[in-house]
Write an enzyme that holds these catalytic residues in place. Structure first.
Site, PDB file in Angstrom:
ATOM      1  N   GLY A 102      -2.823   5.217   7.717  1.00 53.90           N
ATOM      2  CA  GLY A 102      -1.791   4.196   7.737  1.00 53.90           C
ATOM      3  C   GLY A 102      -1.036   4.223   9.056  1.00 53.90           C
ATOM      4  CG  HIS A 113      -9.439  -0.313   0.151  1.00 61.55           C
ATOM      5  ND1 HIS A 113      -8.797  -0.391   1.370  1.00 61.55           N
ATOM      6  CD2 HIS A 113     -10.759  -0.486   0.424  1.00 61.55           C
ATOM      7  CE1 HIS A 113      -9.683  -0.594   2.321  1.00 61.55           C
ATOM      8  NE2 HIS A 113     -10.880  -0.647   1.774  1.00 61.55           N
ATOM      9  CG  ASP A 120      -5.528   2.453   0.816  1.00 59.11           C
ATOM     10  OD1 ASP A 120      -6.406   1.582   0.906  1.00 59.11           O
ATOM     11  OD2 ASP A 120      -4.365   2.300   1.227  1.00 59.11           O
ATOM     12  CG  ASP A 138      -5.497  -2.513   4.128  1.00 59.08           C
ATOM     13  OD1 ASP A 138      -4.424  -2.182   4.651  1.00 59.08           O
ATOM     14  OD2 ASP A 138      -6.165  -1.767   3.382  1.00 59.08           O
ATOM     15  CB  SER A 179      -0.890   0.014   1.244  1.00 59.07           C
ATOM     16  OG  SER A 179      -1.494   1.279   1.412  1.00 59.07           O
ATOM     17  CG  HIS A 203      -4.155  -1.973  -1.144  1.00 58.00           C
ATOM     18  ND1 HIS A 203      -5.224  -2.838  -1.221  1.00 58.00           N
ATOM     19  CD2 HIS A 203      -4.513  -0.993  -0.276  1.00 58.00           C
ATOM     20  CE1 HIS A 203      -6.193  -2.397  -0.427  1.00 58.00           C
ATOM     21  NE2 HIS A 203      -5.783  -1.281   0.148  1.00 58.00           N
ATOM     22  N   GLY A 263      -1.721  -2.740   9.606  1.00 60.09           N
ATOM     23  CA  GLY A 263      -0.781  -3.200  10.626  1.00 60.09           C
ATOM     24  C   GLY A 263      -0.090  -4.501  10.299  1.00 60.09           C
TER      25      GLY A 263
END
Length: 212
Positions: free
Chosen positions: A142, A62, A33, A169, A7, A31, A171
């Protein structure tokens, strides 16, 4: 081998292409976002930002937006391969949005927040979605700590849908990623762990081979 999708949420905007280029030949996808400032407080990338990037591999968009049905066409045309929507969003009909995504030639992902019970989503929607995405942090920011309780949702889905890709998704590092894989995940989204590592590629490879 576990699929790893870095991400770029926490990567500074000016460095995103450089970060993608650094891992593009070792990752299973990227990924990306998208937040509208309504479904979650922050606003992140726009369709123009996405179009400006060169991502010649699998890309998971996402959509943390209130009305994903209004933007899926743009992202599909711009090259998205997987479009993931939230069950909690304000779309008129979740299944209809998933159907629209598939008609555009993309895989359809369905996601829930940590506080949403997996049982709040009808089984037929989980079955229809190509990918289930379990959020292991509250969506929007994040760098948050992993919420281990969500692994019960992963185990539930894995038992019920043995064939399905299950993504997680939030951590994700080598420790939490291993927990997720042992619970039934086949895909890992990881941002801070990869892009704060001194060697991005090694971090990706550690996650890909995490269960070996």
């Amino acid at each position: 081998m576990v699929k790893v999708l870095p991400s770029v949420l926490k990567v500074p905007n000016d460095d995103i292409q450089k970060a993608i280029d650094a891992v593009i030949d070792v990752v299973d996808g990227i990924h990306y976002d998208v937040m509208d400032g309504k479904f979650v407080p922050p606003t992140t990338f726009t369709i123009e930002d996405f179009r400006a990037l060169r991502i010649p591999i699998f890309t998971d968009i996402h959509l943390m937006v209130d009305h994903p049905e209004e933007v899926i066409l743009d992202y599909a045309k711009a090259g998205a391969k997987l479009l993931t929507i939230h069950h909690e969003a304000k779309q008129r009909d979740v299944r209809s949005t998933l159907e629209q995504i598939k008609k555009l030639g993309c895989l359809a992902g369905l996601s829930i927040k940590p506080r949403t019970l997996v049982s709040e989503v009808p089984d037929d929607l989980w079955e229809y979605a190509d990918v289930a995405l379990i959020m292991s942090v509250e969506p929007g920011w994040g760098g948050q700590s992993f919420i281990s309780e969500v692994l019960d949702k992963v185990r539930y889905l894995r038992k019920k849908f043995t064939y399905k890709d299950i993504n997680i998704d939030g951590g994700i590092n080598d420790e939490t990623g291993l927990q997720a894989v042992h619970s039934g995940c086949t895909m890992l989204v990881s941002g801070s762990y990869i892009f704060t590592s001194p060697d991005y590629r090694q971090a990706v490879e550690r996650l890909q081979h995490i269960d070996e």
